[in-house]
Design a protein around this motif. Sequence first.
Motif, PDB file in Angstrom:
ATOM      1  N   ILE A 118       0.941  -1.113  -0.008  1.00 22.76           N
ATOM      2  CA  ILE A 118       0.052  -0.048  -0.043  1.00 22.76           C
ATOM      3  C   ILE A 118       0.807   1.288   0.038  1.00 22.76           C
ATOM      4  O   ILE A 118       0.695   2.233  -0.708  1.00 22.76           O
ATOM      5  N   TRP A 119       1.950   1.065   0.689  1.00 19.94           N
ATOM      6  CA  TRP A 119       2.737   2.516   0.815  1.00 19.94           C
ATOM      7  C   TRP A 119       3.576   2.657  -0.256  1.00 19.94           C
ATOM      8  O   TRP A 119       3.594   3.663  -0.720  1.00 19.94           O
ATOM      9  N   VAL A 120       4.311   1.358  -0.714  1.00 20.66           N
ATOM     10  CA  VAL A 120       4.946   1.538  -2.103  1.00 20.66           C
ATOM     11  C   VAL A 120       4.249   1.878  -3.311  1.00 20.66           C
ATOM     12  O   VAL A 120       4.454   2.739  -3.868  1.00 20.66           O
ATOM     13  N   ALA A 121       3.423   1.039  -3.800  1.00 16.75           N
ATOM     14  CA  ALA A 121       2.642   1.143  -4.780  1.00 16.75           C
ATOM     15  C   ALA A 121       1.816   2.323  -4.600  1.00 16.75           C
ATOM     16  O   ALA A 121       1.388   3.107  -5.622  1.00 16.75           O
ATOM     17  N   GLY A 122       1.033   2.548  -3.539  1.00 16.82           N
ATOM     18  CA  GLY A 122       0.121   3.764  -3.440  1.00 16.82           C
ATOM     19  C   GLY A 122       0.977   4.941  -3.504  1.00 16.82           C
ATOM     20  O   GLY A 122       0.581   6.103  -4.018  1.00 16.82           O
ATOM     21  N   GLY A 123       2.296   5.159  -3.166  1.00 15.09           N
ATOM     22  CA  GLY A 123       3.020   6.439  -3.158  1.00 15.09           C
ATOM     23  C   GLY A 123       3.414   6.620  -4.637  1.00 15.09           C
ATOM     24  O   GLY A 123       3.535   7.662  -5.304  1.00 15.09           O
ATOM     25  N   ILE A 124       3.718   5.451  -5.181  1.00 11.91           N
ATOM     26  CA  ILE A 124       4.190   5.757  -6.784  1.00 11.91           C
ATOM     27  C   ILE A 124       2.844   5.943  -7.498  1.00 11.91           C
ATOM     28  O   ILE A 124       3.053   6.617  -8.481  1.00 11.91           O
ATOM     29  N   ALA A 125       1.698   5.230  -7.286  1.00 14.93           N
ATOM     30  CA  ALA A 125       0.506   5.557  -8.028  1.00 14.93           C
ATOM     31  C   ALA A 125      -0.241   6.769  -7.699  1.00 14.93           C
ATOM     32  O   ALA A 125      -1.129   7.273  -8.252  1.00 14.93           O
ATOM     33  N   GLY A 126       0.260   7.503  -6.707  1.00 15.89           N
ATOM     34  CA  GLY A 126      -0.202   8.880  -6.206  1.00 15.89           C
ATOM     35  C   GLY A 126      -1.650   8.669  -5.575  1.00 15.89           C
ATOM     36  O   GLY A 126      -2.612   9.367  -5.615  1.00 15.89           O
ATOM     37  N   SER A 127      -1.669   7.474  -4.679  1.00 21.01           N
ATOM     38  CA  SER A 127      -2.970   7.365  -3.842  1.00 21.01           C
ATOM     39  C   SER A 127      -3.180   8.649  -2.820  1.00 21.01           C
ATOM     40  O   SER A 127      -2.358   9.061  -2.502  1.00 21.01           O
ATOM     41  N   SER A 128      -4.447   8.516  -2.512  1.00 20.68           N
ATOM     42  CA  SER A 128      -5.014   9.383  -1.512  1.00 20.68           C
ATOM     43  C   SER A 128      -4.377   9.183  -0.082  1.00 20.68           C
ATOM     44  O   SER A 128      -3.813   8.199   0.272  1.00 20.68           O
ATOM     45  N   PHE A 129      -4.292  10.023   0.653  1.00 20.32           N
ATOM     46  CA  PHE A 129      -3.803  10.005   2.168  1.00 20.32           C
ATOM     47  C   PHE A 129      -4.566   9.279   2.874  1.00 20.32           C
ATOM     48  O   PHE A 129      -4.144   8.315   3.655  1.00 20.32           O
ATOM     49  N   GLY A 130      -5.978   8.978   2.441  1.00 21.02           N
ATOM     50  CA  GLY A 130      -6.764   7.936   3.067  1.00 21.02           C
ATOM     51  C   GLY A 130      -6.492   6.669   2.889  1.00 21.02           C
ATOM     52  O   GLY A 130      -6.516   5.586   3.892  1.00 21.02           O
ATOM     53  N   THR A 131      -5.996   6.286   1.753  1.00 19.44           N
ATOM     54  CA  THR A 131      -5.553   4.919   1.351  1.00 19.44           C
ATOM     55  C   THR A 131      -3.958   4.785   2.088  1.00 19.44           C
ATOM     56  O   THR A 131      -3.729   3.833   2.489  1.00 19.44           O
ATOM     57  N   LEU A 132      -3.376   6.009   2.144  1.00 17.10           N
ATOM     58  CA  LEU A 132      -1.616   5.485   2.394  1.00 17.10           C
ATOM     59  C   LEU A 132      -1.884   5.509   4.043  1.00 17.10           C
ATOM     60  O   LEU A 132      -0.890   4.854   4.717  1.00 17.10           O
ATOM     61  N   ALA A 133      -2.774   6.133   4.671  1.00 13.48           N
ATOM     62  CA  ALA A 133      -2.547   5.950   6.057  1.00 13.48           C
ATOM     63  C   ALA A 133      -3.660   5.246   6.640  1.00 13.48           C
ATOM     64  O   ALA A 133      -3.545   4.444   7.673  1.00 13.48           O
ATOM     65  N   GLY A 134      -5.046   5.272   6.038  1.00 19.67           N
ATOM     66  CA  GLY A 134      -6.265   4.679   6.775  1.00 19.67           C
ATOM     67  C   GLY A 134      -6.188   3.057   6.510  1.00 19.67           C
ATOM     68  O   GLY A 134      -6.361   2.305   7.670  1.00 19.67           O
ATOM     69  N   ASP A 135      -5.742   2.777   5.316  1.00 18.09           N
ATOM     70  CA  ASP A 135      -5.895   1.391   5.108  1.00 18.09           C
ATOM     71  C   ASP A 135      -4.795   0.426   5.887  1.00 18.09           C
ATOM     72  O   ASP A 135      -5.064  -0.488   6.466  1.00 18.09           O
ATOM     73  N   PRO A 136      -3.478   1.020   5.997  1.00 17.64           N
ATOM     74  CA  PRO A 136      -2.596   0.397   6.929  1.00 17.64           C
ATOM     75  C   PRO A 136      -2.955   0.312   8.258  1.00 17.64           C
ATOM     76  O   PRO A 136      -2.667  -0.735   8.858  1.00 17.64           O
ATOM     77  N   LEU A 137      -3.605   1.427   8.723  1.00 20.36           N
ATOM     78  CA  LEU A 137      -4.190   1.470  10.210  1.00 20.36           C
ATOM     79  C   LEU A 137      -5.065   0.253  10.225  1.00 20.36           C
ATOM     80  O   LEU A 137      -5.097  -0.284  11.317  1.00 20.36           O
ATOM     81  N   LEU A 138      -5.937   0.305   9.444  1.00 15.35           N
ATOM     82  CA  LEU A 138      -7.043  -0.790   9.359  1.00 15.35           C
ATOM     83  C   LEU A 138      -6.546  -2.231   9.390  1.00 15.35           C
ATOM     84  O   LEU A 138      -6.806  -3.030  10.209  1.00 15.35           O
ATOM     85  N   ILE A 139      -5.394  -2.610   8.633  1.00 13.37           N
ATOM     86  CA  ILE A 139      -4.662  -3.560   8.593  1.00 13.37           C
ATOM     87  C   ILE A 139      -4.072  -4.077   9.863  1.00 13.37           C
ATOM     88  O   ILE A 139      -4.188  -5.203  10.611  1.00 13.37           O
ATOM     89  N   ALA A 140      -3.531  -3.052  10.573  1.00 14.48           N
ATOM     90  CA  ALA A 140      -2.935  -3.096  11.995  1.00 14.48           C
ATOM     91  C   ALA A 140      -3.901  -3.315  13.018  1.00 14.48           C
ATOM     92  O   ALA A 140      -3.667  -4.112  13.919  1.00 14.48           O
ATOM     93  N   VAL A 141      -4.754  -2.873  12.878  1.00 19.95           N
ATOM     94  CA  VAL A 141      -5.913  -2.807  14.061  1.00 19.95           C
ATOM     95  C   VAL A 141      -6.667  -4.421  13.866  1.00 19.95           C
ATOM     96  O   VAL A 141      -6.867  -4.989  15.017  1.00 19.95           O
ATOM     97  N   CYS A 142      -6.753  -4.923  12.564  1.00 20.01           N
ATOM     98  CA  CYS A 142      -7.351  -6.204  12.679  1.00 20.01           C
ATOM     99  C   CYS A 142      -6.124  -7.019  13.125  1.00 20.01           C
ATOM    100  O   CYS A 142      -6.725  -8.072  13.735  1.00 20.01           O
ATOM    101  N   MET A 143      -4.926  -6.858  12.584  1.00 24.87           N
ATOM    102  CA  MET A 143      -3.832  -7.817  13.324  1.00 24.87           C
ATOM    103  C   MET A 143      -4.015  -7.816  14.803  1.00 24.87           C
ATOM    104  O   MET A 143      -3.993  -8.792  15.361  1.00 24.87           O
ATOM    105  N   MET A 144      -4.241  -6.758  15.409  1.00 27.63           N
ATOM    106  CA  MET A 144      -4.254  -6.566  16.881  1.00 27.63           C
ATOM    107  C   MET A 144      -5.615  -7.217  17.430  1.00 27.63           C
ATOM    108  O   MET A 144      -5.414  -8.046  18.480  1.00 27.63           O
ATOM    109  N   PHE A 145      -6.646  -7.297  16.889  1.00 28.26           N
ATOM    110  CA  PHE A 145      -7.696  -8.004  17.195  1.00 28.26           C
ATOM    111  C   PHE A 145      -7.697  -9.534  16.958  1.00 28.26           C
ATOM    112  O   PHE A 145      -8.028 -10.268  17.927  1.00 28.26           O
ATOM    113  N   GLY A 146      -6.919  -9.950  16.146  1.00 28.56           N
ATOM    114  CA  GLY A 146      -6.544 -11.122  15.872  1.00 28.56           C
ATOM    115  C   GLY A 146      -5.671 -11.895  17.007  1.00 28.56           C
ATOM    116  O   GLY A 146      -5.905 -12.968  17.689  1.00 28.56           O
TER     117      GLY A 146
END
Length: 192
Positions: A118-146
Amino acid sequence: MMVRVFWLIRLSGFAVIGILALISPPRSAAQQAVQIACFSVVGLALLAWIAADALPRYRPWGLPVALGVLASAAGLTAATSGGGQSLVAYACVAAFWAGSETGPRTSIAVAAAGIVPIWVAGGIAGSSFGTLAGDPLLIAVCMMFGLQRRSYRVQAEQSAVLLAQHERLRAEQRRADVLDERTRIAREIHDV
């Protein structure tokens, strides 16, 4: 029974996300190619996950590999294609199940496999801040729940073992009390 229900939910979600991704056209032909390739890899990773669940012999190494591939492909398509944003849910599912079914190191590796694309390809593709920050945060929170779910399960298993051990000790204590009482009665009879 619950395993079948979980798989039914995962596969129907995959089908629904596939239909939605096909309905909403990507912004360019390159994004469409990335979306199709990543969607195919996610499907293959789901099949590998089914195989790892069905064949316990391959589960120790097959499950982390399948979850890592699932997370990275879902993260890549979420960062690079407009219609594939919903596939980030599979990166979250992979991080959750890695936290729940594997150790902390493996779950961190699976979550990182979803976050780094998400960070690498999103940075190259010019993704939005929501994608670059929100999606990784969501993944990390899901890992913590697991990880929390795994902790509860381990704690419940330890409690069950301690309860069984306590019951055995109580049964042996009752048996020892009966033997002590028989010995006391035998002594009294002998003295009389």
